[in-house]
Design a protein around this motif. Structure first.
Motif, PDB file in Angstrom:
ATOM      1  N   THR A 129       1.197   0.496  -9.003  1.00 53.44           N
ATOM      2  CA  THR A 129      -0.188   0.077  -8.319  1.00 53.44           C
ATOM      3  C   THR A 129      -0.046  -0.741  -7.162  1.00 53.44           C
ATOM      4  OG1 THR A 129      -0.761  -1.746  -9.808  1.00 53.44           O
ATOM      5  CG2 THR A 129      -1.468   0.428 -10.617  1.00 53.44           C
ATOM      6  N   LEU A 130      -1.421  -1.026  -6.236  1.00 55.53           N
ATOM      7  CA  LEU A 130      -1.222  -1.920  -5.319  1.00 55.53           C
ATOM      8  C   LEU A 130      -1.769  -3.300  -5.928  1.00 55.53           C
ATOM      9  CD1 LEU A 130      -3.220  -0.144  -2.479  1.00 55.53           C
ATOM     10  CD2 LEU A 130      -0.810  -1.210  -2.415  1.00 55.53           C
ATOM     11  N   GLU A 131      -0.683  -4.240  -5.843  1.00 53.82           N
ATOM     12  CA  GLU A 131      -0.958  -5.452  -6.243  1.00 53.82           C
ATOM     13  C   GLU A 131      -0.740  -6.558  -5.336  1.00 53.82           C
ATOM     14  OE1 GLU A 131      -2.003  -6.225  -9.523  1.00 53.82           O
ATOM     15  OE2 GLU A 131      -1.711  -3.930 -10.289  1.00 53.82           O
ATOM     16  N   SER A 132      -1.726  -7.345  -5.238  1.00 55.34           N
ATOM     17  CA  SER A 132      -1.608  -8.412  -4.233  1.00 55.34           C
ATOM     18  C   SER A 132      -0.961  -9.764  -4.717  1.00 55.34           C
ATOM     19  CB  SER A 132      -3.052  -9.037  -3.552  1.00 55.34           C
ATOM     20  OG  SER A 132      -2.818 -10.104  -2.898  1.00 55.34           O
ATOM     21  N   THR A 133       0.115 -10.205  -3.851  1.00 54.88           N
ATOM     22  CA  THR A 133       0.865 -11.116  -4.181  1.00 54.88           C
ATOM     23  C   THR A 133       0.039 -12.690  -4.171  1.00 54.88           C
ATOM     24  OG1 THR A 133       1.899 -11.612  -2.312  1.00 54.88           O
ATOM     25  CG2 THR A 133       3.239 -10.413  -3.756  1.00 54.88           C
ATOM     26  N   VAL A 134      -1.022 -12.496  -3.470  1.00 54.49           N
ATOM     27  CA  VAL A 134      -1.933 -13.563  -3.281  1.00 54.49           C
ATOM     28  C   VAL A 134      -3.421 -13.408  -3.569  1.00 54.49           C
ATOM     29  CG1 VAL A 134      -2.897 -15.104  -1.477  1.00 54.49           C
ATOM     30  CG2 VAL A 134      -0.813 -14.482  -1.302  1.00 54.49           C
ATOM     31  N   ALA A 135      -4.082 -13.956  -4.522  1.00 55.99           N
ATOM     32  CA  ALA A 135      -5.353 -13.999  -4.952  1.00 55.99           C
ATOM     33  C   ALA A 135      -5.996 -14.294  -3.896  1.00 55.99           C
ATOM     34  CB  ALA A 135      -5.528 -14.899  -5.988  1.00 55.99           C
ATOM     35  N   TRP A 136      -7.487 -13.481  -3.895  1.00 59.02           N
ATOM     36  CA  TRP A 136      -8.498 -13.859  -3.142  1.00 59.02           C
ATOM     37  C   TRP A 136      -9.036 -15.224  -2.920  1.00 59.02           C
ATOM     38  CZ3 TRP A 136     -11.084 -11.080   0.653  1.00 59.02           C
ATOM     39  CH2 TRP A 136     -12.237 -11.807   1.339  1.00 59.02           C
ATOM     40  N   SER A 137      -9.012 -16.052  -3.990  1.00 62.36           N
ATOM     41  CA  SER A 137      -9.253 -17.246  -4.160  1.00 62.36           C
ATOM     42  C   SER A 137      -8.158 -18.118  -3.161  1.00 62.36           C
ATOM     43  CB  SER A 137      -9.078 -17.934  -5.487  1.00 62.36           C
ATOM     44  OG  SER A 137      -7.939 -17.935  -6.020  1.00 62.36           O
ATOM     45  N   LEU A 142      -5.885   9.195  -8.308  1.00 62.52           N
ATOM     46  CA  LEU A 142      -4.720   8.861  -9.387  1.00 62.52           C
ATOM     47  C   LEU A 142      -4.601   7.256  -9.144  1.00 62.52           C
ATOM     48  CD1 LEU A 142      -2.178  11.531  -8.202  1.00 62.52           C
ATOM     49  CD2 LEU A 142      -3.543  11.315 -10.204  1.00 62.52           C
ATOM     50  N   MET A 143      -5.003   6.656  -8.164  1.00 60.98           N
ATOM     51  CA  MET A 143      -4.765   5.035  -8.096  1.00 60.98           C
ATOM     52  C   MET A 143      -5.776   4.547  -9.112  1.00 60.98           C
ATOM     53  SD  MET A 143      -2.335   4.340  -5.994  1.00 60.98           S
ATOM     54  CE  MET A 143      -2.822   2.483  -5.635  1.00 60.98           C
ATOM     55  N   GLU A 144      -6.999   4.992  -9.103  1.00 55.91           N
ATOM     56  CA  GLU A 144      -7.712   4.458  -9.941  1.00 55.91           C
ATOM     57  C   GLU A 144      -7.595   4.706 -11.750  1.00 55.91           C
ATOM     58  OE1 GLU A 144     -12.052   5.412  -9.029  1.00 55.91           O
ATOM     59  OE2 GLU A 144     -11.317   5.998  -7.025  1.00 55.91           O
ATOM     60  N   LEU A 145      -6.756   6.002 -11.737  1.00 53.95           N
ATOM     61  CA  LEU A 145      -6.038   6.378 -13.184  1.00 53.95           C
ATOM     62  C   LEU A 145      -4.920   5.218 -13.405  1.00 53.95           C
ATOM     63  CD1 LEU A 145      -5.857   8.452 -15.468  1.00 53.95           C
ATOM     64  CD2 LEU A 145      -4.129   9.646 -13.873  1.00 53.95           C
ATOM     65  N   LYS A 146      -4.249   4.976 -12.174  1.00 52.90           N
ATOM     66  CA  LYS A 146      -3.131   4.163 -12.765  1.00 52.90           C
ATOM     67  C   LYS A 146      -3.764   2.518 -12.995  1.00 52.90           C
ATOM     68  CE  LYS A 146       0.392   6.076  -9.592  1.00 52.90           C
ATOM     69  NZ  LYS A 146       1.218   5.697  -8.339  1.00 52.90           N
ATOM     70  N   GLU A 184      -7.748  -1.524  -5.839  1.00 54.08           N
ATOM     71  CA  GLU A 184      -7.761  -0.357  -6.847  1.00 54.08           C
ATOM     72  C   GLU A 184      -7.832   1.196  -6.562  1.00 54.08           C
ATOM     73  OE1 GLU A 184     -11.742  -1.119  -8.669  1.00 54.08           O
ATOM     74  OE2 GLU A 184     -11.251  -3.242  -9.214  1.00 54.08           O
ATOM     75  N   ARG A 185      -8.461   1.581  -5.427  1.00 56.71           N
ATOM     76  CA  ARG A 185      -8.460   2.769  -5.051  1.00 56.71           C
ATOM     77  C   ARG A 185      -7.145   3.157  -3.999  1.00 56.71           C
ATOM     78  NH1 ARG A 185     -14.553   2.138  -2.417  1.00 56.71           N
ATOM     79  NH2 ARG A 185     -15.917   2.647  -4.250  1.00 56.71           N
ATOM     80  N   GLY A 186      -6.844   2.256  -3.470  1.00 59.43           N
ATOM     81  CA  GLY A 186      -5.622   2.672  -2.260  1.00 59.43           C
ATOM     82  C   GLY A 186      -6.173   3.036  -0.962  1.00 59.43           C
ATOM     83  N   ARG A 187      -7.204   2.983  -1.052  1.00 53.46           N
ATOM     84  CA  ARG A 187      -8.156   3.311   0.424  1.00 53.46           C
ATOM     85  C   ARG A 187      -8.774   2.101   0.886  1.00 53.46           C
ATOM     86  NH1 ARG A 187     -11.129   8.868  -1.186  1.00 53.46           N
ATOM     87  NH2 ARG A 187     -11.615   7.708  -3.267  1.00 53.46           N
ATOM     88  N   MET A 188      -8.831   2.145   2.292  1.00 54.31           N
ATOM     89  CA  MET A 188      -9.408   0.930   2.850  1.00 54.31           C
ATOM     90  C   MET A 188     -10.892   0.666   2.631  1.00 54.31           C
ATOM     91  SD  MET A 188      -7.061  -0.911   4.139  1.00 54.31           S
ATOM     92  CE  MET A 188      -7.893  -2.135   5.112  1.00 54.31           C
ATOM     93  N   THR A 189     -11.303  -0.400   2.065  1.00 50.82           N
ATOM     94  CA  THR A 189     -12.643  -0.548   1.927  1.00 50.82           C
ATOM     95  C   THR A 189     -13.216  -1.740   2.412  1.00 50.82           C
ATOM     96  OG1 THR A 189     -12.562   0.620  -0.272  1.00 50.82           O
ATOM     97  CG2 THR A 189     -14.502  -0.755   0.001  1.00 50.82           C
TER      98      THR A 189
END
Length: 429
Positions: free
Chosen positions: A221-229, A205-209, A267-272
Motif C-alpha cells: 500500500t501507499l505508506e507515508s514515512t512521515v505523519a501529517w503531524s 484495489l488500493m482501498e481493498l488493500k 488510501e486511494r492511490g489517486r491525488m485528492t
C-alpha cells in the motif's frame, strides 16, 4: 519476513481483443486492452495476467504484439502464457515484456518443457498453471521440474487450493472477484502468494488493500514515512503540492492538501486535494476522468511543501492543456542537457526524416540503403569506439560514442524500437 500478497487482475487476449477470464466473453467497455491494463495497474493491481487464447499462428503473433503494446503502456509487471508449444514461445512472451510466463500443465508437452524453460530463463520466470484439482497429485512434481509458483484455475475449490498451501506449496488462487473477507481468509496461509481474478478497471484495489492491511495481511500500500503531524501546514491548515508527470518530470499543476486529503490520497492511490474555492475535498478527475495516479510523494526540507509524481490521465489543466504551466512569460535560449530528453529529441528528428524524407539528408541516405547499410555503419562505429578508447585523449572517444549512438538510433527507428522500451528493459534488469 512474510512475502507480501499480490493482487492480479487477468484477461484473455485473442484476435486483437480482450476477453473476460471468467465468462470468456469480449470486454466491451470502449477501452483498448492497453488502457484497461493500465487502469488496473494504476488502481492497485500488483501484476497483470495476460492469457494468450489465440488458436492460429497468425493470431498468436498478433497477441504477442498486443502484449508488447501493453508492456509499453503499463509499469505493472506482466505474467503471460496460454499458448506455449516450444521454448521459443516462452522467449517471445519474455521478450514482449512479460516478467514471468506460465505453462499449462494440461498439455503433457508443457510438462516436458518445464525443466528446459526453467534452466534457460530461470525458475523465477516460470510458473505452472493447473486448471483443476485433478492435477493436485502432481503439484510437487511441477515445482521439482523448475516452476517457482503454481497458478490454480477456476476448477479448484477454495478448500482444495488451501490444501496445497497447507503443504507449503507456493500457490496463486483464482477468485471470481476481489472480496476482502475471502481474500483475507485465503491470505492467512503463508504459502498463498496471491489472488487472480477478472480484470475490471473500476475495481478500487488500493482501498481493498487498505482493508487487508488493517487485517494484518502483508500487501503493498501507499505508506507515508512521515505523519501529517510532522508537516508544517500554512495558516489555513493546508500544504501546497507541486505535481509532476512521473515519466517526463514536467510540472503539471499546483494544488493544496489538508490532512484528510493527504490520508485519502494514500488510501486511494489517486491525488485528492482540498479546494480552497469550494472549501471541500476534491478528487482530481472525479468529474472529468482525468485522474492522477500516485507514483511517489516527497517532502521538502522545511516540511511545508509536497512533490507528487503522478501518472496523469488526460489533461491536468481545466483549459484542456496537459500542464497548467503552458504560458511562457520569459525565456533565454539554452541547450538541453537532460540525457534522455536529448536522446528523445534526436530520435524524434530521425523518425521525422523517415516519415518526411529530406533531400540530401544523410539519415535518409541510410534509410534508403536499407538495414544492411545501417548495420554495417553500427559495426564500423563500434570499432571506432574501441580504437578511440586506446587514445589517452577523451575527446576522441566522446565523438565516436556520439556517432555510434546516432547510428544505433537510426537502427532503432528502422526497427520500430523506442527509447522508452530500451530504458524499461534496462530498469527490468
Amino acid at each position: 519476513m512474510t512475502e507480501k500478497k499480490i493482487l492480479i487482475p487477468g484477461l484473455g487476449l485473442k484476435e486483437g481483443q480482450a476477453f473476460d477470464l471468467e465468462s470468456g466473453k469480449p470486454i466491451e467497455n470502449g477501452m483498448t486492452a492497453e488502457t484497461l491494463c493500465r487502469r488496473c495497474g494504476d488502481n492497485g493491481g500488483d501484476q497483470l495476467l495476460l492469457w494468450d487464447q489465440s488458436e492460429t499462428d497468425a493470431d498468436h503473433e498478433q497477441v504477442i504484439g498486443m502484449i508488447k503494446e501493453i508492456a509499453r503502456e503499463v509499469d505493472t509487471p506482466i505474467l503471460a502464457g496460454g499458448r506455449v508449444k516450444r521454448l521459443e514461445d516462452v522467449k517471445k512472451y519474455l521478450y514482449a515484456g512479460a516478467s514471468a510466463v506460465f505453462l499449462q500443465m494440461s498439455l503433457e508437452e508443457n510438462v516436458d518443457l518445464l525443466k528446459e524453460a526453467a534452466s534457460r530463463f530461470g525458475s523465477d520466470k516460470i510458473y505452472a498453471f493447473l486448471p483443476d484439482s485433478s492435477f493436485a497429485g502432481r503439484a510437487e512434481e511441477f515445482l521439482q521440474l523448475g516452476a517457482s509458483r503454481l497458478i490454480l484455475g477456476q476448477g479448484w475449490t477454495a478448500k482444495e487450493g488451501l490444501a496445497l498451501a497447507e503443504k507449503n506449496l507456493p500457490v496463486f488462487l483464482a477468485f471470481t472477484g476481489p472480496d476482502a473477507e475471502a481474500l483475507g481468509g485465503a491470505f492467512s496461509h503463508p504459502s498463498v502468494c496471491g489472488a487472480i481474478f477478472p480484470a475490471d478497471p473500476e475495481q478500487p484495489l488500493m482501498e481493498l488493500k487498505q482493508q487487508l492491511k488493517a487485517a494484518g495481511i502483508p500487501v503493498e500500500t501507499l505508506e507515508s514515512t512521515v505523519a501529517w503531524s510532522e508537516l508544517r501546514p500554512n495558516s489555513d491548515g493546508l500544504v501546497p503540492v507541486i505535481v509532476q508527470d512521473y515519466k517526463t518530470s514536467q510540472v503539471l499543476m499546483l494544488a493544496y492538501m489538508n490532512e484528510e486529503a493527504f490520508q485519502k490520497t494514500l488510501e486511494r492511490g489517486r491525488m485528492t486535494y482540498f479546494s480552497r474555492s469550494r472549501q471541500s475535498l476534491w478528487l482530481k478527475g472525479e468529474t472529468s476522468g482525468h485522474y492522477q495516479y500516485v507514483k511517489s510523494l516527497a517532502l521538502d526540507c522545511d516540511n511545508d511543501t509536497l512533490l507528487a509524481r503522478v501518472h496523469q490521465i488526460g489533461a491536468a489543466c481545466h483549459t484542456g492543456s496537459y500542464s497548467c504551466f503552458y504560458q511562457t512569460l520569459a525565456a533565454r535560449e539554452h541547450k538541453e542537457t537532460n540525457p534522455l530528453k536529448v536522446f528523445e529529441d534526436v530520435y524524434g528528428v530521425i523518425q521525422d526524416r523517415k516519415i518526411h524524407p529530406k533531400e540530401g539528408s544523410y539519415t535518409n541516405y541510410l534509410f534508403d540503403k536499407g538495414i544492411d547499410k545501417i548495420l554495417k555503419k553500427c559495426g564500423e562505429e563500434a570499432t571506432e569506439i574501441i580504437i578511440a578508447a586506446k587514445n589517452p585523449d577523451p575527446e576522441e572517444i566522446k565523438y565516436e560514442i556520439s556517432d555510434f549512438l546516432y547510428h544505433v538510433m537510426v537502427l532503432m527507428v528502422e526497427k520500430g524500437i523506442t527509447w522508452e522500451e530500451i530504458t524499461r528493459e534496462l530498469a527490468n534488469r
